[in-house]
Design an enzyme around this catalytic site. Sequence first.
Site, PDB file in Angstrom:
ATOM      1  N   TYR A 143      49.003  68.665  15.883  1.00 28.35           N
ATOM      2  CA  TYR A 143      48.926  70.046  16.365  1.00 28.35           C
ATOM      3  C   TYR A 143      48.119  70.157  17.659  1.00 28.35           C
ATOM      4  CZ  TYR A 143      50.793  71.524  11.817  1.00 28.35           C
ATOM      5  OH  TYR A 143      51.579  71.711  10.703  1.00 28.35           O
ATOM      6  N   LYS A 189      51.211  57.852   6.433  1.00 26.19           N
ATOM      7  CA  LYS A 189      52.568  57.308   6.601  1.00 26.19           C
ATOM      8  C   LYS A 189      52.395  55.963   7.311  1.00 26.19           C
ATOM      9  CE  LYS A 189      57.075  57.869   6.284  1.00 26.19           C
ATOM     10  NZ  LYS A 189      57.786  57.734   5.012  1.00 26.19           N
ATOM     11  N   ASP A 221      55.589  61.076   1.876  1.00 22.55           N
ATOM     12  CA  ASP A 221      56.837  61.486   1.211  1.00 22.55           C
ATOM     13  C   ASP A 221      56.703  61.317  -0.305  1.00 22.55           C
ATOM     14  OD1 ASP A 221      56.602  58.836   1.942  1.00 22.55           O
ATOM     15  OD2 ASP A 221      58.729  58.511   2.317  1.00 22.55           O
ATOM     16  N   ASP A 245      48.907  70.345   5.876  1.00 20.77           N
ATOM     17  CA  ASP A 245      49.496  71.682   5.979  1.00 20.77           C
ATOM     18  C   ASP A 245      50.650  71.791   4.988  1.00 20.77           C
ATOM     19  OD1 ASP A 245      50.093  74.175   6.895  1.00 20.77           O
ATOM     20  OD2 ASP A 245      50.804  73.561   8.870  1.00 20.77           O
ATOM     21  N   ASP A 249      50.595  73.558   0.936  1.00 21.33           N
ATOM     22  CA  ASP A 249      51.509  74.651   0.594  1.00 21.33           C
ATOM     23  C   ASP A 249      52.331  74.283  -0.637  1.00 21.33           C
ATOM     24  OD1 ASP A 249      50.690  76.334   2.596  1.00 21.33           O
ATOM     25  OD2 ASP A 249      52.711  76.749   3.326  1.00 21.33           O
TER      26      ASP A 249
END
Length: 357
Positions: A143, A189, A221, A245, A249
């Site tokens: 970000y 990852k 994942d 993020d 959620d």
Amino acid sequence: MGKIYKIGIIKGDGIGPEIVDEAINVLDATASKFGFEIQYEEFLLGGAAIDETGIPLPPETIAGVKRQDAVLFGAIGGPKWDNLERHLRPESGLLGLRKEMGTFANLRPAIVYDELVNASTLKENVVSGVDIMVVRELTGGIYFGEPREYGQDKAYNTMVYTRDEIKRIAKVAFDIAMKRDKRVCSVDKANVLEVSQLWREVVEEVAQDYTEVELTHMYVDNAAMQLIRNPKQFDVMVTGNIFGDILSDAASMLSGSIGLLPSASTGSKVGLYEPIHGSAPDIAGQGIANPIATIASAAMMLRYELNEEEAANSIEDAIKKALSDGYRTGDISAFDAKEIVSCSEMGSIIANNISKS
Ligand code: NAD
């Protein structure tokens, strides 16, 4: 004379003002019960700031929040400002504020309340008793990474982490794990991304100072899948900005409603406390928003920033009592509701529970 705390208030846009007002009611009830005083100072951010000053993060807000003991924030954004240039949009104001405050650690608990175990889309035996703390790195990663560019035929962003950034967020996660079930799962990852390879190495190094804590690693994942398959396996999850993020959620849906979950952004002198949801423009102004996430954020503020553990517990108990008495806002009305209440009624019920306890 009890202690006096200075709390910055940023109501923001959409349902922000409604839910923050209820958190203030509850904080006031807590202050009189536990004998401290709270002085509030309000600041502009996001769409409300754009309308008033032309920019999403006015300098007065940056300077003002740094004078506070902590900041309570609602939410920003909405369709009214969606067509502005990216750097002038409400969301860039919030990203900028987090960066200015230096709150690099975002703590996002995912808790399943016993009373709302049926609110989850997952089976009761999968979610009952879930209590996860997602520790998300908040001021680095993709970000914020440079270079970044938008072009009509090609666009890119950069995921970058330094050793120091990884180290400090890992320490936060291990410290929290020490107060919980002493298990940390680091999510990355590393099979594809070099930045994750460094992440994993540094987390391993930090773990050496916390021999009591069990460290595991998981690819993002798989972590998304495991959160749905068997969430109870997790205690503390630590991860980078974008993975956190998304995962937090997903974790929030274990509890059934995004309107229930608080968050804390800490790591610097002044912490930012906010619900994990957005400004919900679809229900703004109707008085039906669920204020519990914001009220629970105020409880986290009392615990992590002001060291008022007893007061924090009293808010959390008052929320549980409101739920076990059958009061529900619209978003959770389908689950054993005895009475459907408005945003302000829910705030008053929780505040009264504190005063009466
Ligand atoms: P959202 O979280 O605002 O809403 C998603 C859904 O959840 C909506 O149906 C909404 O009505 C519902 N919801 C959210 N909070 C609720 C509550 N307290 N009570 C009852 N229902 C609730 O996400 P979105 O719709 O993707 O985004 C709306 C705006 O919020 C956008 O402008 C987005 O950029 C912004 N946003 C802000 C933040 C923030 O301020 N921290 C975070 C996420 C999104």
